[in-house]
Motif scaffolding. Structure first.
Motif, PDB file in Angstrom:
ATOM      1  N   THR A  55      47.991  50.772  -4.344  1.00  8.30           N
ATOM      2  CA  THR A  55      48.468  51.777  -5.303  1.00  8.30           C
ATOM      3  C   THR A  55      49.627  52.522  -4.657  1.00  8.30           C
ATOM      4  OG1 THR A  55      46.255  52.030  -6.249  1.00  8.30           O
ATOM      5  CG2 THR A  55      47.849  53.799  -6.670  1.00  8.30           C
ATOM      6  N   ASP A  56      50.705  52.754  -5.445  1.00 11.42           N
ATOM      7  CA  ASP A  56      51.886  53.458  -4.938  1.00 11.42           C
ATOM      8  C   ASP A  56      51.859  54.926  -5.381  1.00 11.42           C
ATOM      9  OD1 ASP A  56      52.708  51.127  -3.803  1.00 11.42           O
ATOM     10  OD2 ASP A  56      54.223  50.657  -5.333  1.00 11.42           O
ATOM     11  N   PHE A  57      51.971  55.826  -4.384  1.00  9.84           N
ATOM     12  CA  PHE A  57      52.015  57.272  -4.627  1.00  9.84           C
ATOM     13  C   PHE A  57      53.425  57.764  -4.250  1.00  9.84           C
ATOM     14  CE2 PHE A  57      47.666  56.142  -3.736  1.00  9.84           C
ATOM     15  CZ  PHE A  57      46.905  56.855  -4.640  1.00  9.84           C
ATOM     16  N   ALA A  58      54.281  57.960  -5.259  1.00  9.57           N
ATOM     17  CA  ALA A  58      55.658  58.370  -5.001  1.00  9.57           C
ATOM     18  C   ALA A  58      55.698  59.857  -4.654  1.00  9.57           C
ATOM     19  CB  ALA A  58      56.526  58.095  -6.225  1.00  9.57           C
ATOM     20  N   ALA A  59      56.526  60.202  -3.623  1.00  7.77           N
ATOM     21  CA  ALA A  59      56.690  61.586  -3.169  1.00  7.77           C
ATOM     22  C   ALA A  59      57.985  61.682  -2.381  1.00  7.77           C
ATOM     23  CB  ALA A  59      55.507  62.016  -2.317  1.00  7.77           C
ATOM     24  N   PRO A  60      58.529  62.857  -2.182  1.00  5.27           N
ATOM     25  CA  PRO A  60      59.772  63.013  -1.423  1.00  5.27           C
ATOM     26  C   PRO A  60      59.632  62.494   0.007  1.00  5.27           C
ATOM     27  CG  PRO A  60      59.270  65.025  -2.632  1.00  5.27           C
ATOM     28  CD  PRO A  60      58.048  64.153  -2.720  1.00  5.27           C
ATOM     29  N   ILE A  61      60.765  62.024   0.549  1.00  3.03           N
ATOM     30  CA  ILE A  61      60.762  61.570   1.942  1.00  3.03           C
ATOM     31  C   ILE A  61      60.334  62.721   2.864  1.00  3.03           C
ATOM     32  CG2 ILE A  61      62.243  60.797   3.838  1.00  3.03           C
ATOM     33  CD1 ILE A  61      63.919  59.284   1.844  1.00  3.03           C
ATOM     34  N   GLY A  62      59.490  62.371   3.821  1.00  2.99           N
ATOM     35  CA  GLY A  62      59.005  63.367   4.791  1.00  2.99           C
ATOM     36  C   GLY A  62      57.705  64.035   4.393  1.00  2.99           C
ATOM     37  N   THR A  63      57.216  63.779   3.151  1.00  2.13           N
ATOM     38  CA  THR A  63      55.921  64.359   2.737  1.00  2.13           C
ATOM     39  C   THR A  63      54.824  63.853   3.673  1.00  2.13           C
ATOM     40  OG1 THR A  63      56.641  64.443   0.425  1.00  2.13           O
ATOM     41  CG2 THR A  63      54.260  64.543   0.852  1.00  2.13           C
ATOM     42  N   PRO A  64      53.981  64.740   4.222  1.00  3.84           N
ATOM     43  CA  PRO A  64      52.941  64.292   5.160  1.00  3.84           C
ATOM     44  C   PRO A  64      51.974  63.304   4.518  1.00  3.84           C
ATOM     45  CG  PRO A  64      53.221  66.661   5.304  1.00  3.84           C
ATOM     46  CD  PRO A  64      54.011  66.214   4.097  1.00  3.84           C
ATOM     47  N   ILE A  65      51.589  62.287   5.294  1.00  2.00           N
ATOM     48  CA  ILE A  65      50.568  61.320   4.901  1.00  2.00           C
ATOM     49  C   ILE A  65      49.380  61.517   5.832  1.00  2.00           C
ATOM     50  CG2 ILE A  65      49.996  58.861   4.714  1.00  2.00           C
ATOM     51  CD1 ILE A  65      52.946  58.334   4.152  1.00  2.00           C
TER      52      ILE A  65
ATOM     53  N   ALA B 150      39.352  63.226   8.654  1.00  4.39           N
ATOM     54  CA  ALA B 150      39.861  63.387   7.289  1.00  4.39           C
ATOM     55  C   ALA B 150      40.850  64.542   7.246  1.00  4.39           C
ATOM     56  CB  ALA B 150      38.710  63.644   6.331  1.00  4.39           C
ATOM     57  N   GLY B 151      42.066  64.248   6.749  1.00  7.56           N
ATOM     58  CA  GLY B 151      43.093  65.278   6.651  1.00  7.56           C
ATOM     59  C   GLY B 151      44.065  65.309   7.799  1.00  7.56           C
ATOM     60  N   ASP B 152      43.793  64.562   8.901  1.00 11.60           N
ATOM     61  CA  ASP B 152      44.735  64.511  10.024  1.00 11.60           C
ATOM     62  C   ASP B 152      45.980  63.730   9.613  1.00 11.60           C
ATOM     63  OD1 ASP B 152      42.962  65.907  11.533  1.00 11.60           O
ATOM     64  OD2 ASP B 152      42.413  64.229  12.853  1.00 11.60           O
ATOM     65  N   GLN B 153      47.168  64.256   9.951  1.00  9.51           N
ATOM     66  CA  GLN B 153      48.399  63.576   9.590  1.00  9.51           C
ATOM     67  C   GLN B 153      48.579  62.324  10.452  1.00  9.51           C
ATOM     68  OE1 GLN B 153      51.869  66.049   9.483  1.00  9.51           O
ATOM     69  NE2 GLN B 153      53.295  64.340   9.098  1.00  9.51           N
ATOM     70  N   VAL B 154      48.958  61.223   9.785  1.00  9.78           N
ATOM     71  CA  VAL B 154      49.204  59.967  10.492  1.00  9.78           C
ATOM     72  C   VAL B 154      50.666  59.539  10.405  1.00  9.78           C
ATOM     73  CG1 VAL B 154      46.838  59.165  10.189  1.00  9.78           C
ATOM     74  CG2 VAL B 154      48.578  58.591   8.454  1.00  9.78           C
ATOM     75  N   GLY B 155      51.425  60.143   9.489  1.00  8.12           N
ATOM     76  CA  GLY B 155      52.836  59.792   9.345  1.00  8.12           C
ATOM     77  C   GLY B 155      53.455  60.594   8.221  1.00  8.12           C
ATOM     78  N   ALA B 156      54.610  60.062   7.683  1.00  5.63           N
ATOM     79  CA  ALA B 156      55.315  60.746   6.606  1.00  5.63           C
ATOM     80  C   ALA B 156      55.920  59.713   5.662  1.00  5.63           C
ATOM     81  CB  ALA B 156      56.403  61.654   7.183  1.00  5.63           C
ATOM     82  N   VAL B 157      56.124  60.127   4.409  1.00  5.48           N
ATOM     83  CA  VAL B 157      56.673  59.247   3.372  1.00  5.48           C
ATOM     84  C   VAL B 157      58.081  58.800   3.766  1.00  5.48           C
ATOM     85  CG1 VAL B 157      57.470  59.147   0.973  1.00  5.48           C
ATOM     86  CG2 VAL B 157      55.277  60.236   1.534  1.00  5.48           C
ATOM     87  N   GLY B 158      58.350  57.490   3.549  1.00  4.52           N
ATOM     88  CA  GLY B 158      59.667  56.936   3.843  1.00  4.52           C
ATOM     89  C   GLY B 158      60.027  55.826   2.862  1.00  4.52           C
ATOM     90  N   VAL B 159      61.074  55.055   3.228  1.00  6.40           N
ATOM     91  CA  VAL B 159      61.530  53.943   2.388  1.00  6.40           C
ATOM     92  C   VAL B 159      61.718  52.686   3.234  1.00  6.40           C
ATOM     93  CG1 VAL B 159      62.617  55.335   0.588  1.00  6.40           C
ATOM     94  CG2 VAL B 159      63.906  54.803   2.675  1.00  6.40           C
ATOM     95  N   THR B 160      60.895  52.536   4.272  1.00 10.30           N
ATOM     96  CA  THR B 160      61.022  51.367   5.143  1.00 10.30           C
ATOM     97  C   THR B 160      60.303  50.169   4.511  1.00 10.30           C
ATOM     98  OG1 THR B 160      59.051  52.030   6.383  1.00 10.30           O
ATOM     99  CG2 THR B 160      61.172  52.799   7.210  1.00 10.30           C
ATOM    100  N   GLY B 161      60.770  48.964   4.842  1.00  6.65           N
ATOM    101  CA  GLY B 161      60.152  47.748   4.299  1.00  6.65           C
ATOM    102  C   GLY B 161      60.666  47.438   2.913  1.00  6.65           C
TER     103      GLY B 161
END
Length: 293
Positions: free
Chosen positions: A190-200, A249-260
């Motif tokens: 499932t794709d969750f669109a959000a601004p670049i840099g939004t915490p994941i 649960a809730g720990d940041q693992v990365g951020a939204v990007g446009v790689t791949g």
């Protein structure tokens, strides 16, 4: 000889008159002395007055050898003083008594004021001590409550079943199983669109299996949870974890990007039970985590 005795015993009119006159004068002296001598009570009062007015007469204890000499000296002084001098002695004695009374009153007043001030100081100190004890008790209570809340939060955070949404401020742009030219076969997540840099964030507690670039997935983080299920987080702009790290649960693992392989910034999220084939993430989030994407 009988003539001499007779002559000696002979009473002449002149001798008799002289003797009467002498006896009369002696009797008068005694009467005058008795009239002029003060009574016993007056002597005692005068002596006391003279003794009270220290230094008024001019005698001192050191100059008098005995009580008898002292009494004699006081009596002599009393007999030699006039009414005005006795009045001055009496006045001095009264003034000294009044002065002593005033001094005593001042001492008592000072002592009373000091006692009042001490009592007020004791009350103030007691009130401050009580306030300090109350503050300490409140601080201790708050600290205990904070520690308990922190422990509860840590316990909840460490729970293997607690879940949180991976992203916020999103909208879904593609669902599981969807086909199209953008994918080799069908859409596997499932794709969750959000601004670049939004915490994941990690959806639940687990161990990071990998954090690397994975071809069409771009920057990818894979996490294995305690039941063996793996979740994949793709197309990220950066990593916030390393392989082998435990996350909650809730720990940041990365951020939204446009790689791949992507046409815009979004999180491509996959769920793979036991590390196998992917399943629809939406029912899994609803049923396994109690979340409503």
């Amino acid at each position: 000889m009988s003539q001499h005795r007779a002559a000696g015993n002979r009473v002449t009119p002149g001798n008799s008159a002289a003797r009467k006159t002498g006896a009369s004068r002696h009797s008068a002296k005694h009467r005058v002395a008795r009239r002029n001598t003060p009574g016993g009570t007056q002597i005692v009062g005068l002596t006391a007055a003279l003794a009270a007015a220290a230094g008024a007469v001019g005698f001192s204890h050191s100059s008098l050898a005995s009580p008898t000499q002292a009494n004699s000296a006081v009596n002599v002084a009393a007999l030699t003083m006039g009414n005005s001098q006795l009045s001055e002695v009496t006045t001095a004695r009264i003034e000294r008594r009044q002065l002593a009374t005033r001094d005593s009153s001042r001492v008592e007043l000072t002592s009373t004021e000091a006692s009042k001030k001490q009592a007020a100081a004791d009350r103030t100190a007691k009130a401050r001590a009580a306030k300090l004890d109350a503050t300490r008790a409140l601080t201790s209570k708050r600290a205990s409550a904070l520690a308990a809340a922190k422990a509860a939060a840590e316990k909840e955070r460490a729970s293997a079943t607690r879940c949180e949404m991976m992203i916020s401020g999103y909208h879904i742009t593609a669902g599981f199983g969807q086909g199209g030219s953008r994918w080799a076969s069908v859409h596997t997540g499932t794709d969750f669109a959000a601004p670049i840099g939004t915490p994941i964030r990690s959806v639940m507690k687990g161990v990071v299996l990998s954090a690397e670039f994975a071809g069409p997935y771009g920057r990818q983080v894979r996490i294995r949870h305690e039941d063996g299920t793996e979740t994949w987080y793709n197309h990220m702009s950066k990593f916030s974890v390393s392989p082998g790290e435990t996350v909650y649960a809730g720990d940041q693992v990365g951020a939204v990007g446009v790689t791949g392989n992507t046409t815009g910034p979004h999180l491509h999220f996959e769920v793979r039970p036991g590390g196998g084939d992917p399943i629809n993430p939406i029912p899994w989030l609803e049923n396994s985590c109690g979340l409503n994407p």
